[in-house]
Write a protein that holds these residues in place. Sequence first.
Motif, PDB file in Angstrom:
ATOM      1  N   LEU A 120       0.832  -1.196   0.000  1.00 58.52           N
ATOM      2  CA  LEU A 120       0.000   0.000   0.000  1.00 58.52           C
ATOM      3  C   LEU A 120       0.868   1.248   0.000  1.00 58.52           C
ATOM      4  O   LEU A 120       0.636   2.197  -0.760  1.00 58.52           O
ATOM      5  CB  LEU A 120      -0.889  -0.015   1.240  1.00 58.52           C
ATOM      6  N   ALA A 121       1.912   1.239   0.861  1.00 62.60           N
ATOM      7  CA  ALA A 121       2.784   2.408   0.969  1.00 62.60           C
ATOM      8  C   ALA A 121       3.501   2.662  -0.351  1.00 62.60           C
ATOM      9  O   ALA A 121       3.739   3.803  -0.731  1.00 62.60           O
ATOM     10  CB  ALA A 121       3.792   2.213   2.086  1.00 62.60           C
ATOM     11  N   ALA A 122       3.833   1.591  -1.076  1.00 63.78           N
ATOM     12  CA  ALA A 122       4.528   1.755  -2.342  1.00 63.78           C
ATOM     13  C   ALA A 122       3.589   2.330  -3.399  1.00 63.78           C
ATOM     14  O   ALA A 122       3.987   3.141  -4.231  1.00 63.78           O
ATOM     15  CB  ALA A 122       5.078   0.410  -2.814  1.00 63.78           C
ATOM     16  N   ARG A 123       2.318   1.898  -3.365  1.00 62.46           N
ATOM     17  CA  ARG A 123       1.376   2.376  -4.384  1.00 62.46           C
ATOM     18  C   ARG A 123       0.934   3.796  -4.133  1.00 62.46           C
ATOM     19  O   ARG A 123       0.789   4.579  -5.061  1.00 62.46           O
ATOM     20  CB  ARG A 123       0.167   1.442  -4.452  1.00 62.46           C
ATOM     21  N   LYS A 124       0.670   4.094  -2.852  1.00 63.02           N
ATOM     22  CA  LYS A 124       0.191   5.439  -2.514  1.00 63.02           C
ATOM     23  C   LYS A 124       1.362   6.268  -2.007  1.00 63.02           C
ATOM     24  O   LYS A 124       1.309   6.806  -0.916  1.00 63.02           O
ATOM     25  CB  LYS A 124      -0.883   5.363  -1.412  1.00 63.02           C
ATOM     26  N   ALA A 129      -1.404   7.096   3.642  1.00 63.51           N
ATOM     27  CA  ALA A 129      -1.066   5.710   3.964  1.00 63.51           C
ATOM     28  C   ALA A 129       0.451   5.546   4.072  1.00 63.51           C
ATOM     29  O   ALA A 129       0.953   4.860   4.960  1.00 63.51           O
ATOM     30  CB  ALA A 129      -1.621   4.784   2.896  1.00 63.51           C
ATOM     31  N   ASP A 130       1.160   6.219   3.170  1.00 63.68           N
ATOM     32  CA  ASP A 130       2.616   6.146   3.179  1.00 63.68           C
ATOM     33  C   ASP A 130       3.168   6.770   4.448  1.00 63.68           C
ATOM     34  O   ASP A 130       4.069   6.235   5.092  1.00 63.68           O
ATOM     35  CB  ASP A 130       3.155   6.881   1.941  1.00 63.68           C
ATOM     36  N   PHE A 131       2.582   7.911   4.835  1.00 64.00           N
ATOM     37  CA  PHE A 131       3.028   8.621   6.027  1.00 64.00           C
ATOM     38  C   PHE A 131       2.813   7.770   7.276  1.00 64.00           C
ATOM     39  O   PHE A 131       3.720   7.597   8.093  1.00 64.00           O
ATOM     40  CB  PHE A 131       2.266   9.949   6.157  1.00 64.00           C
ATOM     41  N   ILE A 132       1.594   7.188   7.393  1.00 66.41           N
ATOM     42  CA  ILE A 132       1.302   6.339   8.545  1.00 66.41           C
ATOM     43  C   ILE A 132       2.272   5.170   8.585  1.00 66.41           C
ATOM     44  O   ILE A 132       2.805   4.809   9.636  1.00 66.41           O
ATOM     45  CB  ILE A 132      -0.163   5.838   8.492  1.00 66.41           C
ATOM     46  N   ALA A 133       2.539   4.600   7.399  1.00 65.72           N
ATOM     47  CA  ALA A 133       3.458   3.469   7.334  1.00 65.72           C
ATOM     48  C   ALA A 133       4.859   3.873   7.789  1.00 65.72           C
ATOM     49  O   ALA A 133       5.547   3.105   8.462  1.00 65.72           O
ATOM     50  CB  ALA A 133       3.502   2.918   5.916  1.00 65.72           C
ATOM     51  N   MET A 201      11.190  -2.895   3.612  1.00 62.73           N
ATOM     52  CA  MET A 201      11.812  -3.646   2.529  1.00 62.73           C
ATOM     53  C   MET A 201      10.794  -3.961   1.441  1.00 62.73           C
ATOM     54  O   MET A 201      11.111  -3.894   0.247  1.00 62.73           O
ATOM     55  CB  MET A 201      12.419  -4.947   3.053  1.00 62.73           C
ATOM     56  N   THR A 202       9.562  -4.333   1.847  1.00 66.85           N
ATOM     57  CA  THR A 202       8.522  -4.603   0.856  1.00 66.85           C
ATOM     58  C   THR A 202       8.279  -3.359   0.015  1.00 66.85           C
ATOM     59  O   THR A 202       8.231  -3.424  -1.219  1.00 66.85           O
ATOM     60  CB  THR A 202       7.208  -5.014   1.552  1.00 66.85           C
ATOM     61  N   LYS A 203       8.164  -2.223   0.709  1.00 65.03           N
ATOM     62  CA  LYS A 203       7.915  -0.972   0.016  1.00 65.03           C
ATOM     63  C   LYS A 203       9.045  -0.690  -0.979  1.00 65.03           C
ATOM     64  O   LYS A 203       8.803  -0.419  -2.158  1.00 65.03           O
ATOM     65  CB  LYS A 203       7.805   0.155   1.038  1.00 65.03           C
ATOM     66  N   ALA A 204      10.290  -0.799  -0.489  1.00 65.28           N
ATOM     67  CA  ALA A 204      11.437  -0.473  -1.342  1.00 65.28           C
ATOM     68  C   ALA A 204      11.493  -1.382  -2.554  1.00 65.28           C
ATOM     69  O   ALA A 204      11.687  -0.917  -3.684  1.00 65.28           O
ATOM     70  CB  ALA A 204      12.723  -0.584  -0.538  1.00 65.28           C
ATOM     71  N   SER A 205      11.292  -2.697  -2.347  1.00 69.86           N
ATOM     72  CA  SER A 205      11.451  -3.593  -3.501  1.00 69.86           C
ATOM     73  C   SER A 205      10.270  -3.445  -4.456  1.00 69.86           C
ATOM     74  O   SER A 205      10.439  -3.567  -5.667  1.00 69.86           O
ATOM     75  CB  SER A 205      11.643  -5.040  -3.059  1.00 69.86           C
ATOM     76  N   MET A 206       9.081  -3.160  -3.911  1.00 72.34           N
ATOM     77  CA  MET A 206       7.934  -2.916  -4.791  1.00 72.34           C
ATOM     78  C   MET A 206       8.170  -1.669  -5.643  1.00 72.34           C
ATOM     79  O   MET A 206       7.897  -1.661  -6.839  1.00 72.34           O
ATOM     80  CB  MET A 206       6.652  -2.724  -3.972  1.00 72.34           C
ATOM     81  N   LEU A 207       8.696  -0.622  -5.000  1.00 69.78           N
ATOM     82  CA  LEU A 207       8.959   0.615  -5.738  1.00 69.78           C
ATOM     83  C   LEU A 207       9.955   0.372  -6.857  1.00 69.78           C
ATOM     84  O   LEU A 207       9.801   0.864  -7.972  1.00 69.78           O
ATOM     85  CB  LEU A 207       9.507   1.679  -4.786  1.00 69.78           C
ATOM     86  N   GLU A 208      10.981  -0.417  -6.531  1.00 74.36           N
ATOM     87  CA  GLU A 208      12.007  -0.704  -7.529  1.00 74.36           C
ATOM     88  C   GLU A 208      11.394  -1.412  -8.734  1.00 74.36           C
ATOM     89  O   GLU A 208      11.639  -1.033  -9.887  1.00 74.36           O
ATOM     90  CB  GLU A 208      13.097  -1.558  -6.889  1.00 74.36           C
ATOM     91  N   VAL A 209      10.590  -2.439  -8.427  1.00 73.42           N
ATOM     92  CA  VAL A 209       9.992  -3.204  -9.519  1.00 73.42           C
ATOM     93  C   VAL A 209       8.987  -2.355 -10.298  1.00 73.42           C
ATOM     94  O   VAL A 209       8.970  -2.361 -11.527  1.00 73.42           O
ATOM     95  CB  VAL A 209       9.316  -4.481  -8.974  1.00 73.42           C
TER      96      VAL A 209
END
Lengths: 316, 305
Positions: A120-124, A129-133, A201-209
Amino acid sequence: MKKYILKRIFTLLPTVFVVSVVVFLLVHLTPGDPAAMMLGDDATMEDIAALHTKLGLDDPLYIQYFRWIGRCLQGDFGTSTAVIGQKVSDMVFSHFRPTLTLAVYSQLITILLAIPTGILAARKRGRIADFIASIFSLLGISLPSFMMGLGLVLLAAVHFRWLPAAGYKDLFADGLLPFLRYMTLPALSLGFIHAAYMMRMTKASMLEVLGSDYIKMARSKGVKERSIVGKHAFRNALLTIITVVGQGFISALAGAAVVEKLFTIPGIGTLMVDSIEKRDYQVIQAITLLIAMLNVVINLVIDLIYGLCDPRIRLD
Amino acid sequence: MQGHSSSPSMSRDALRQVRRELIREQRMVNIRRFLHNGLSVVGLVIVLLMLLTALFAPLITGALGVDPYTSLGREMRLQPPSAAHPFGTDNVNRDVFARVLYGARISMTVGFLVGLLSALIGATVGLYATVNPILDNILMRICDGLKAIPNILLAITLMAVLGANMQNVIISLTIVSIPGVARIARSQALLVREQTYVEAMRAAGASRFRILWRHVMPNILSPIIVQMTFTFATAIISEASLSFLGAGIPIPAPSWGGMLKEARSYIYNGWWLVVFPAIFTALSVLGFNLFGDGLRDLIDPLSGR
């Protein structure tokens, strides 16, 4: 692939050797004479000397090391110096179930909390949502597990009286519901720190992909966003996530010492801490060695999964 | 050795002056960039407050007429926070505020010394590892081995062997932190050694020792300092955990972890015993982490986030 597996195992050998030497030396360098301690205060010098010879304490250090590691490889970790006649391996294995079930449960909670929020944080990105995360992950990094635990006890057990503040119910002997009632707070406090890390880490790798060319390609082809995130991006982010889950499992096992003590759970963590007071070094030695070896094995498995999923890794 | 781009008519002194001004300018840019990042400023403020608390704990508590060890009399047992005792009193009638402030002294001392010692030893190990491949192999395998044992377990084992006191907490946590610093120092030093100016030094006949300490070392300093702030934060957590387990700093010393250990038994009738030491621990860890993040972004704007 076979060559890759052999290579990975071969590079592990020095690590395993160093771990065993460190653990052996640590306990060997303890002040005090183990023979004198086993015999008690009214032992004579002759008794002590006799036990020394019997235990091989007069032999050179490297011979003692090889004898010890040989026994360890056969699953014999010696006998306890605190509880006379008790085998260390029996003590450790009888305490292993609470720790293992707790670690698995806390990992399940961690995964369920961290991966959806990470995606969610990667998409938004840059939204609420990103801030809360980010706040969530900052908190997770700054709070030691036992403080998280104390806070949870204060809130969920003392204030709201939802869940018990301490105690242990076994998953297999007492059933699932009592287990969940007693183990949810410990599992949460154990998993929280790692959930924060896993989320990052999930956020970072999702963003990368999500920023890569083939995702742009899929988008321009008109693939649905749902399918892009779920099918294309997540699968490729999964490798990183698997690593983090593996690390999380180890940190749950290691962190168990503190959390088990806090919630009075009779696992290997409690056993280890209690052994400090009893000066039962054999037990401490066995637990440290076991968890370190488990760590090495889990890392090996992760490496192999990597090699299996991504053929490029096998070649370098 | 960047002089060759300037005109030869410039005197040495003028060159030096220009260089000094450039450095000053860069420093101002750095400070501005650091201050621009709100969270790092929050971190810096927390860090300063914690250090000041630690430094002036005796003065503050002295002014309030309390100290962390003296019992205030039986009628003062487990009193909730009040104007006279803002953090309440504990199970042996002591002022919790004074104990929490003195706790900052323990945490800051442990954090600082562990950070400093592990940076010194870790950087030395990492630097020397780059000199000789055999030495490199041996040192790095030892680091791998130490890293394979989870930090808290290694710390507990070391404390069990050495015995629980402050000095041993510092020794154990330093040993635990060294491999991480050594890895960073080594990888940074390897990068620096590839640079042309080091090659030039080597060609000019500078000794290995001189290259290592005069030229490589200053260039790996920034990442080591960043790592130091993170080690500081982890050391605070680890000390609190060890003391909580009874394997750290023994009572009656007012370490935050030790206070939480005692508070555990009174959790139903004294929430303040848990809340205040916990807040101080979490805040200082958060402060050092944020501060470290800010520093790291300065030296390497591409990392993180």
